[in-house]
Write a protein that holds these residues in place. Structure first.
Motif, PDB file in Angstrom:
ATOM      1  N   GLN A 166     -10.144  -9.955  -1.111  1.00 45.46           N
ATOM      2  CA  GLN A 166      -9.027  -9.352  -0.393  1.00 45.46           C
ATOM      3  C   GLN A 166      -8.009  -8.709  -1.337  1.00 45.46           C
ATOM      4  O   GLN A 166      -7.354  -7.748  -0.948  1.00 45.46           O
ATOM      5  N   ARG A 167      -7.911  -9.177  -2.568  1.00 43.83           N
ATOM      6  CA  ARG A 167      -7.088  -8.451  -3.548  1.00 43.83           C
ATOM      7  C   ARG A 167      -7.661  -7.056  -3.779  1.00 43.83           C
ATOM      8  O   ARG A 167      -6.920  -6.073  -3.846  1.00 43.83           O
ATOM      9  N   GLN A 168      -8.986  -6.984  -3.903  1.00 48.14           N
ATOM     10  CA  GLN A 168      -9.643  -5.692  -4.104  1.00 48.14           C
ATOM     11  C   GLN A 168      -9.453  -4.798  -2.880  1.00 48.14           C
ATOM     12  O   GLN A 168      -9.161  -3.611  -3.013  1.00 48.14           O
ATOM     13  N   GLU A 169      -9.616  -5.362  -1.693  1.00 46.42           N
ATOM     14  CA  GLU A 169      -9.435  -4.573  -0.473  1.00 46.42           C
ATOM     15  C   GLU A 169      -7.984  -4.105  -0.330  1.00 46.42           C
ATOM     16  O   GLU A 169      -7.744  -2.977   0.106  1.00 46.42           O
ATOM     17  N   ILE A 170      -7.008  -4.945  -0.692  1.00 47.87           N
ATOM     18  CA  ILE A 170      -5.602  -4.520  -0.638  1.00 47.87           C
ATOM     19  C   ILE A 170      -5.393  -3.329  -1.557  1.00 47.87           C
ATOM     20  O   ILE A 170      -4.735  -2.356  -1.178  1.00 47.87           O
ATOM     21  N   LYS A 171      -5.947  -3.386  -2.756  1.00 45.46           N
ATOM     22  CA  LYS A 171      -5.807  -2.266  -3.696  1.00 45.46           C
ATOM     23  C   LYS A 171      -6.389  -0.992  -3.080  1.00 45.46           C
ATOM     24  O   LYS A 171      -5.771   0.069  -3.119  1.00 45.46           O
ATOM     25  N   GLU A 172      -7.576  -1.096  -2.489  1.00 42.85           N
ATOM     26  CA  GLU A 172      -8.218   0.063  -1.868  1.00 42.85           C
ATOM     27  C   GLU A 172      -7.394   0.577  -0.682  1.00 42.85           C
ATOM     28  O   GLU A 172      -7.232   1.790  -0.508  1.00 42.85           O
ATOM     29  N   LEU A 173      -6.858  -0.332   0.129  1.00 39.03           N
ATOM     30  CA  LEU A 173      -6.033   0.067   1.274  1.00 39.03           C
ATOM     31  C   LEU A 173      -4.747   0.745   0.803  1.00 39.03           C
ATOM     32  O   LEU A 173      -4.344   1.773   1.358  1.00 39.03           O
ATOM     33  N   GLN A 174      -4.108   0.179  -0.208  1.00 45.91           N
ATOM     34  CA  GLN A 174      -2.876   0.777  -0.726  1.00 45.91           C
ATOM     35  C   GLN A 174      -3.142   2.151  -1.333  1.00 45.91           C
ATOM     36  O   GLN A 174      -2.346   3.077  -1.149  1.00 45.91           O
ATOM     37  N   ASP A 175      -4.253   2.300  -2.042  1.00 41.78           N
ATOM     38  CA  ASP A 175      -4.622   3.609  -2.591  1.00 41.78           C
ATOM     39  C   ASP A 175      -4.833   4.618  -1.459  1.00 41.78           C
ATOM     40  O   ASP A 175      -4.379   5.757  -1.535  1.00 41.78           O
ATOM     41  N   TRP A 176      -5.531   4.192  -0.407  1.00 38.12           N
ATOM     42  CA  TRP A 176      -5.768   5.067   0.733  1.00 38.12           C
ATOM     43  C   TRP A 176      -4.443   5.447   1.407  1.00 38.12           C
ATOM     44  O   TRP A 176      -4.224   6.620   1.729  1.00 38.12           O
ATOM     45  N   LEU A 177      -3.575   4.468   1.595  1.00 44.95           N
ATOM     46  CA  LEU A 177      -2.267   4.731   2.216  1.00 44.95           C
ATOM     47  C   LEU A 177      -1.474   5.747   1.393  1.00 44.95           C
ATOM     48  O   LEU A 177      -0.847   6.647   1.957  1.00 44.95           O
ATOM     49  N   ALA A 178      -1.498   5.629   0.077  1.00 45.48           N
ATOM     50  CA  ALA A 178      -0.765   6.558  -0.789  1.00 45.48           C
ATOM     51  C   ALA A 178      -1.317   7.988  -0.658  1.00 45.48           C
ATOM     52  O   ALA A 178      -0.562   8.950  -0.721  1.00 45.48           O
ATOM     53  N   ARG A 179      -2.622   8.096  -0.462  1.00 48.53           N
ATOM     54  CA  ARG A 179      -3.262   9.417  -0.338  1.00 48.53           C
ATOM     55  C   ARG A 179      -3.122  10.008   1.066  1.00 48.53           C
ATOM     56  O   ARG A 179      -3.368  11.197   1.256  1.00 48.53           O
ATOM     57  N   ASN A 180      -2.773   9.199   2.042  1.00 49.22           N
ATOM     58  CA  ASN A 180      -2.793   9.645   3.445  1.00 49.22           C
ATOM     59  C   ASN A 180      -1.473   9.430   4.165  1.00 49.22           C
ATOM     60  O   ASN A 180      -1.450   9.096   5.353  1.00 49.22           O
ATOM     61  N   LYS A 181      -0.375   9.648   3.466  1.00 44.47           N
ATOM     62  CA  LYS A 181       0.964   9.445   4.075  1.00 44.47           C
ATOM     63  C   LYS A 181       1.187  10.394   5.231  1.00 44.47           C
ATOM     64  O   LYS A 181       0.715  11.461   5.308  1.00 44.47           O
TER      65      LYS A 181
END
Length: 181
Positions: A166-181
């Motif tokens: 889930q740490r890895q998934e959080i990183k991936e989700l946060q990266d996606w959120l930053a790219r898709n504001k």
């Protein structure tokens, strides 16, 4: 925790799933055995994540988020099976650790407080990603608490796997959120 149902900024199927999970977790009997209570609470926590992911699969339009959602469904269904197998053969053990339930509750309240601060956009993919960050963080927090208070190898191993995944998934989700504001 403020009432979500009054605030249109927090009305979403994802928030409804999380609020339903909190109601079930609060109502669930606590044994004061950290391993038992962690396993039983994580079943409810994972069931909510699966429901959120299934909603993303139904309502989302971004393929990356849909792939993430399917991964969550697959991993967490497998973990629920492991938790249920553990619970089927585990009786609560002494010494009791009542503070563990308090820690779990505080972690879940922290998750809801974080979610309350989110602005629900009505964009399924974005709302799923941002709320899943909070949801996963609560699972990490409860898993870390289990590593401090738990005594069973099975639950400790599950907690370590959940923390890593889930740490890895959080990183991936946060990266996606930053790219898709």
């Amino acid at each position: 925790m403020k009432g979500h149902d009054m605030d249109p900024a927090h009305q979403s199927v994802y928030m409804t799933i999380m609020m339903d999970m909190m109601t079930k977790m609060d109502a669930q009997a606590k044994t004061q055995d950290p391993d038992h209570d962690y396993a039983s609470q994580m079943v409810l926590h994972h069931e909510a994540a699966i429901k959120m992911a299934q909603e993303e699969l139904k309502s989302g339009s971004n393929q990356e988020m849909k792939t993430t959602a399917q991964t969550i469904v697959n991993k967490q269904q497998a973990e629920i099976a492991q938790f249920n197998a553990f619970l089927g053969g585990h009786q609560p053990q002494q010494p009791l650790v009542p503070q563990f339930s308090q820690i779990q509750k505080a972690n879940m309240d922290k998750m809801m407080a974080s979610s309350d601060k989110r602005t629900i956009t009505g964009r399924a993919d974005y709302d799923f990603a941002q709320l899943m960050v909070d949801h996963h963080q609560a699972a990490i927090d409860n898993s870390e608490a289990l590593l401090v208070h738990g005594r069973q190898t099975t639950t400790r191993n599950l907690a370590q796997a959940i923390i890593a995944d889930q740490r890895q998934e959080i990183k991936e989700l946060q990266d996606w959120l930053a790219r898709n504001k």
